[in-house]
Design a protein around this motif. Structure first.
Motif, PDB file in Angstrom:
ATOM      1  N   ASN A   1       0.839  -1.191   0.000  1.00 19.77           N
ATOM      2  CA  ASN A   1       0.000   0.000   0.000  1.00 19.77           C
ATOM      3  C   ASN A   1       0.881   1.251   0.000  1.00 19.77           C
TER       4      ASN A   1
ATOM      5  N   GLY B   1     -14.524   2.496   3.444  1.00 19.80           N
ATOM      6  CA  GLY B   1     -13.853   1.278   3.862  1.00 19.80           C
ATOM      7  C   GLY B   1     -14.816   0.300   4.504  1.00 19.80           C
TER       8      GLY B   1
ATOM      9  N   ALA C   1     -12.779   4.007   8.834  1.00 14.49           N
ATOM     10  CA  ALA C   1     -13.943   3.939   7.950  1.00 14.49           C
ATOM     11  C   ALA C   1     -15.173   4.590   8.583  1.00 14.49           C
TER      12      ALA C   1
ATOM     13  N   TYR D   1      -9.702  -1.318   0.406  1.00 12.54           N
ATOM     14  CA  TYR D   1      -9.008  -0.034   0.280  1.00 12.54           C
ATOM     15  C   TYR D   1      -8.127   0.064  -0.963  1.00 12.54           C
ATOM     16  N   LYS D   2      -8.085  -0.982  -1.783  1.00 10.22           N
ATOM     17  CA  LYS D   2      -7.168  -0.986  -2.915  1.00 10.22           C
ATOM     18  C   LYS D   2      -7.811  -0.413  -4.179  1.00 10.22           C
TER      19      LYS D   2
ATOM     20  N   SER E   1     -12.828   7.398   0.190  1.00  8.74           N
ATOM     21  CA  SER E   1     -12.130   7.626   1.453  1.00  8.74           C
ATOM     22  C   SER E   1     -10.683   7.153   1.452  1.00  8.74           C
ATOM     23  N   SER E   2     -10.097   6.969   0.283  1.00 15.22           N
ATOM     24  CA  SER E   2      -8.652   6.824   0.135  1.00 15.22           C
ATOM     25  C   SER E   2      -8.315   7.164  -1.308  1.00 15.22           C
TER      26      SER E   2
ATOM     27  N   ARG F   1      -8.735   4.181  -3.712  1.00 17.89           N
ATOM     28  CA  ARG F   1     -10.145   3.999  -4.088  1.00 17.89           C
ATOM     29  C   ARG F   1     -10.554   5.047  -5.118  1.00 17.89           C
TER      30      ARG F   1
ATOM     31  N   ASP G   1      -5.900  11.202   1.484  1.00 13.64           N
ATOM     32  CA  ASP G   1      -4.537  10.765   1.814  1.00 13.64           C
ATOM     33  C   ASP G   1      -3.504  11.714   1.222  1.00 13.64           C
TER      34      ASP G   1
END
Length: 335
Positions: free
Chosen positions: A72, A185, A193, A222-223, A247-248, A251, A276
């Motif tokens: 990650n 998440g 999440a 989350y990937k 939320s990332s 994503r 992020d």
């Protein structure tokens, strides 16, 4: 014949404990004495090993770091901060990738215990009660990075996820969007999440917008590929959506890829905001608007806090919240 710490002490005309202090805590030794010891070490070609460094203080100057997924991109910048702080305080880092697997995490903790680490940085995952019981058995200082525990009094460093997500959703609202979805998440993740979901929903309520979790929120991993799949599912149940908060960043980039492949233009048709501020956020097309976490700072402060605990110094606030930042680029357009 190979020199040892006693030879250094004899040549420098100091005690063995002073030599050890120069190696472990040089800032606490008078500069004249420190130079004298360092010159003796150089003359004798003495290279201290971990056991010698810990001879007096029973420390190895090693810290363990548990990472749930080394692949990650989120963790590289945080590890950069940890490494710089560790170098400043003369620690070595032992990195363990748990692969989000409890058995591997327990194996890593046993290995770190055998290595007699001085402290541990635990990243991102929630601290479950059974984890906490294992932590207690280690009998070493522990700091949480990019996660926290409200149940247990473990020092931590992270952003305020709820407020950061509120700001992300409000950014979309201020750009005129009213039909906003979220890629979130896992619903079982109470550390990131759920606070991010709560911040998103709070922003919608504050601005008197629709809040229907079943139709507006898609939960998942989350990937990148999770974001890709979630975007398709979200479009199917919320077809007139005009904006998405992912939320990332991974994503978000997955969502943009799905939209591009299915004939939707970002941001003209659908705006996307991430979370992020990974390096890839400014490499994508369009460049990703996102909520920036100061990942380097989180890593650096986690090791700083851990060093205070190891030195039996005051750690300051138990739970440190660092400032997030809204980074506006090209993936959000005015409606």
């Amino acid at each position: 014949m190979e020199s040892n710490i006693k030879d250094v002490a004899r040549l420098a005309n100091v005690s063995i404990s002073t030599v050890s202090r120069v190696m472990n805590m040089p800032e606490k030794v008078a500069i004249e004495t420190r130079v004298k010891v360092q010159e003796a070490m150089k003359e004798l070609n003495y290279t201290p090993n971990a056991l010698a460094r810990g001879l007096i203080y029973k420390r190895t100057k090693s810290l363990g770091v548990l990472i749930p997924d080394i692949s990650n991109m989120f963790y590289s910048e945080m590890l950069h901060g940890m490494e710089h702080a560790a170098q400043r305080h003369h620690y070595n880092l032992i990195l363990c990738n748990t692969d989000n697997n409890k058995a591997r995490m327990l194996e890593s903790l046993n290995m770190l215990k055998e290595k007699q680490i001085d402290g541990l940085v635990f990243t991102s995952e929630p601290v479950y009660p059974d984890y906490y019981e294992v932590f207690k058995k280690l009998q070493i200082p522990i700091v949480l990075a990019a996660t926290h525990s409200l149940e247990f009094d473990i020092p931590s460093v992270k952003v305020n996820d709820e407020q950061a997500s509120f700001d992300a959703a409000e950014c979309l609202i201020k750009h005129g969007h009213r039909r906003i979805g979220m890629i979130c998440g896992s619903i079982t993740d109470n550390v990131t999440a759920m606070p991010r979901l709560q911040g998103f929903l709070r922003a919608l309520r504050v601005h008197d917008l629709e809040t229907d979790v079943d139709s507006q929120v898609q939960f998942g991993g989350y990937k990148f590929e999770d974001g890709y799949e979630a975007m398709g599912q979200l479009l199917r149940k919320f077809p007139d959506i005009t904006a998405v908060f992912a939320s990332s960043d991974e994503r978000a980039l997955g969502a943009i890829s799905y939209l591009h492949e299915h004939g939707k233009s970002v941001p003209e048709d659908i705006s996307v905001i991430g979370f992020d501020n990974l390096r890839l956020a400014q490499m994508s097309i369009p460049k990703l608007t996102t909520v920036g976490q100061p990942l380097y700072q989180i890593g650096y402060l986690a090791v700083e806090k851990l060093d205070h605990l190891i030195q039996n110094e005051h750690v300051g606030e138990l739970r440190t919240y660092v400032r997030h930042e809204l980074v506006e680029r090209q993936s959000v357009a005015r409606r």
